[in-house]
Design an enzyme around this catalytic site. Structure first.
Site, PDB file in Angstrom:
ATOM      1  N   TYR A 116      -4.042  -4.465   2.663  1.00 59.22           N
ATOM      2  CA  TYR A 116      -3.789  -3.035   2.863  1.00 59.22           C
ATOM      3  C   TYR A 116      -4.061  -2.272   1.546  1.00 59.22           C
ATOM      4  O   TYR A 116      -3.777  -2.793   0.465  1.00 59.22           O
ATOM      5  CB  TYR A 116      -2.328  -2.879   3.298  1.00 59.22           C
ATOM      6  CG  TYR A 116      -1.874  -1.468   3.458  1.00 59.22           C
ATOM      7  CD1 TYR A 116      -2.297  -0.690   4.529  1.00 59.22           C
ATOM      8  CD2 TYR A 116      -1.005  -0.889   2.525  1.00 59.22           C
ATOM      9  CE1 TYR A 116      -1.876   0.617   4.669  1.00 59.22           C
ATOM     10  CE2 TYR A 116      -0.578   0.414   2.672  1.00 59.22           C
ATOM     11  CZ  TYR A 116      -1.020   1.161   3.743  1.00 59.22           C
ATOM     12  OH  TYR A 116      -0.599   2.458   3.881  1.00 59.22           O
ATOM     13  N   LYS A 213       4.899   0.695  11.673  1.00 59.55           N
ATOM     14  CA  LYS A 213       3.784   0.551  12.612  1.00 59.55           C
ATOM     15  C   LYS A 213       4.288   0.017  13.956  1.00 59.55           C
ATOM     16  O   LYS A 213       4.983   0.704  14.651  1.00 59.55           O
ATOM     17  CB  LYS A 213       2.709  -0.341  11.987  1.00 59.55           C
ATOM     18  CG  LYS A 213       2.378   0.009  10.522  1.00 59.55           C
ATOM     19  CD  LYS A 213       1.693   1.351  10.381  1.00 59.55           C
ATOM     20  CE  LYS A 213       1.528   1.789   8.930  1.00 59.55           C
ATOM     21  NZ  LYS A 213       0.948   0.792   8.016  1.00 59.55           N
TER      22      LYS A 213
HETATM   23  C1  LIG Z   1       0.973   0.585   6.696  1.00 57.82           C
HETATM   24  C2  LIG Z   1       0.878  -0.783   6.139  1.00 57.82           C
HETATM   25  C3  LIG Z   1       1.585  -1.133   4.990  1.00 57.82           C
HETATM   26  C4  LIG Z   1       2.430  -0.138   4.222  1.00 57.82           C
HETATM   27  O1  LIG Z   1       3.530   0.276   4.995  1.00 57.82           O
HETATM   28  P1  LIG Z   1       4.268   1.701   4.794  1.00 57.82           P
HETATM   29  O2  LIG Z   1       5.379   1.603   5.776  1.00 57.82           O
HETATM   30  O3  LIG Z   1       3.263   2.765   5.084  1.00 57.82           O
HETATM   31  O4  LIG Z   1       4.722   1.740   3.386  1.00 57.82           O
HETATM   32  C5  LIG Z   1       1.479  -2.431   4.536  1.00 57.82           C
HETATM   33  N1  LIG Z   1       0.730  -3.337   5.156  1.00 57.82           N
HETATM   34  C6  LIG Z   1       0.015  -3.032   6.260  1.00 57.82           C
HETATM   35  C7  LIG Z   1      -0.813  -4.084   6.901  1.00 57.82           C
HETATM   36  C8  LIG Z   1       0.072  -1.749   6.789  1.00 57.82           C
HETATM   37  O5  LIG Z   1      -0.639  -1.444   7.876  1.00 57.82           O
END
Ligand SMILES: *Cc1c(COP(=O)(O)O)cnc(C)c1O
Length: 398
Positions: A116, A213
């Site tokens: 990420y 997510k």
């Molecule tokens: C969005 C995401 C993150 C970071 O998460 P946040 O809640 O936005 O801080 C880390 N890893 C993956 C694979 C992501 O999709």
């Protein structure tokens, strides 16, 4: 930090509904209360002291622990089959707290190029300042990763499927290699969720989520979590209680509520994403589709072995450059053009404004990300409507 209250042999769907729900009822309420109190009072100093020393269950102060947050931690701990779990204000807080707890100056980390975007920034911008040596490997080259582990490293950091080119890393193979070399294995399981992939069973020591997510699933709360062995999770929790990156009780409640339908959402998103990937792969306007469920995917066999579903995120490249993306995206009727993913609504966007917003065009090219790439996070809408929507938007630009 949350530890097991009971071992549940029920299926993952039943556990998504019930895990963590029974501990914190108030006045017989069937739903976990949102405990907004920052502190907890005691009738006697003796009892207060027992709780403070961890000899008695209870709460002291919201930066350390909170009943709503504890219920969220218990639900994900159960679903990942972990000994313990601790939560954070966001996924990036979970990742940075984990890495800054486990690494010290002089240590070496081996990881992949396709983590990420924010995680990649930790590796290339922040860790070097703390004399932590980072080696970024070609995500698809397991042999090269094994070679780097053999050269000596404290921690192997993996993510699979990856963002935004949906590459697959063989967790079992690399975890076995890492453990022979005394290396800790951390896996970001955000894209798969425990419904599709269970990294601890594949040999990982810790599993991390951006709960923002799929876990929450409704794009209305930020959160993060790390699950694994009690001894490791306890150390990470201790750093977090001091640096203060704790999960908000209201967010914990929203995530908890979202997770009750995780199995249903993921089932639909797996099914719809595969159908959409097949549709796009056969469309003349589409240059390439990235989805591990397609037999043409470079790591389809590994994905089949380690995942029980291929997930709700795919990406596809249009012919041509970024201009094509700019004319295509506004034509979609059933998609938010936004930076998140894993929501009940379909979300679409280019890496330049989503996963790799922190990267330069050169860095994206070096990561093998085509400039006309679109990340498409499939929601729970009727798949026929999503396919029709993509078809009409592709026709507009032909
Ligand atoms: C969005 C995401 C993150 C970071 O998460 P946040 O809640 O936005 O801080 C880390 N890893 C993956 C694979 C992501 O999709």
């Amino acid at each position: 930090m949350n530890e097991p209250k009971h071992e549940d042999a029920a299926g993952l769907g039943t556990r998504a509904v019930w895990a963590g729900e029974r501990g914190e009822r108030w006045m017989g309420a069937t739903q976990v209360p949102v405990a907004l109190s920052v502190s907890y009072s005691y009738e006697t100093v003796e009892e207060w002291l027992e709780v403070a020393l961890g000899k008695k269950a209870g709460y002291i102060y919201g930066r350390n622990t909170n009943p709503t947050v504890a219920a969220f931690e218990e639900k994900i701990r159960d679903l990942e089959g972990a000994e313990a779990a601790t939560s954070f204000a966001s996924g990036m807080a979970a990742i940075s707290n984990t890495l800054f707890t486990l690494l010290s100056p002089g240590d070496r980390v081996v990881t992949i190029k396709d983590t990420y975007g924010g995680t990649n920034k930790l590796f290339v911008e922040f860790f070097p300042r703390f004399q932590i040596d980072v080696t970024l490997c070609d995500t698809a080259d397991a042999t090269a990763i094994e070679g780097e582990i053999t050269n000596g490293c404290k921690l192997l950091y993996l993510e699979t499927p990856t963002n935004p080119t949906i590459r697959i890393v063989d967790i079992a193979r690399l975890a076995a290699w890492a453990h022979r070399n005394g290396t800790l294995v951390v896996v970001d399981n955000t894209f798969a969720t425990p419904m599709n992939q269970r990294p601890l069973e594949l040999g990982a020591d810790l599993v991390i989520h951006s709960a923002t997510k799929f876990l929450g699933g409704h794009a209305d709360a930020l959160g993060g979590v790390v699950c694994g062995a009690k001894e490791l999770v306890q150390r990470i929790y201790h750093f977090r209680e001091i640096n203060g990156a704790c999960l908000e009780p209201m967010s914990a409640y929203l995530l908890l509520r979202g997770m009750k339908t995780l199995h249903l959402r993921i089932r639909q998103q797996n099914e719809s994403a595969l159908r959409i990937a097949e549709f796009l792969a056969s469309h003349a306007q589409v240059a390439k589709v990235f989805y591990p469920g397609l037999t043409a995917h470079e790591n389809h066999e590994v994905a089949r072995r380690q995942m029980s579903g291929f997930g709700g995120v795919l990406s596809f490249a249009l012919h041509g450059g970024f201009d094509r993306v700019k004319s295509f995206l506004p034509g979609l009727r059933y998609a938010n053009l936004a930076a998140n993913l894993g929501a009940v609504e379909t979300v679409a966007g280019p890496p330049a404004t989503t996963s790799h917003v922190e990267s330069t065009a050169e860095e994206r090219a070096a990561s093998g990300i085509p400039e006309a790439l679109i990340r498409y996070s499939v929601g729970i809408e009727d798949v026929e409507d999503l396919i029709a929507d993509l078809r009409q938007a592709l026709e507009r630009i032909s």
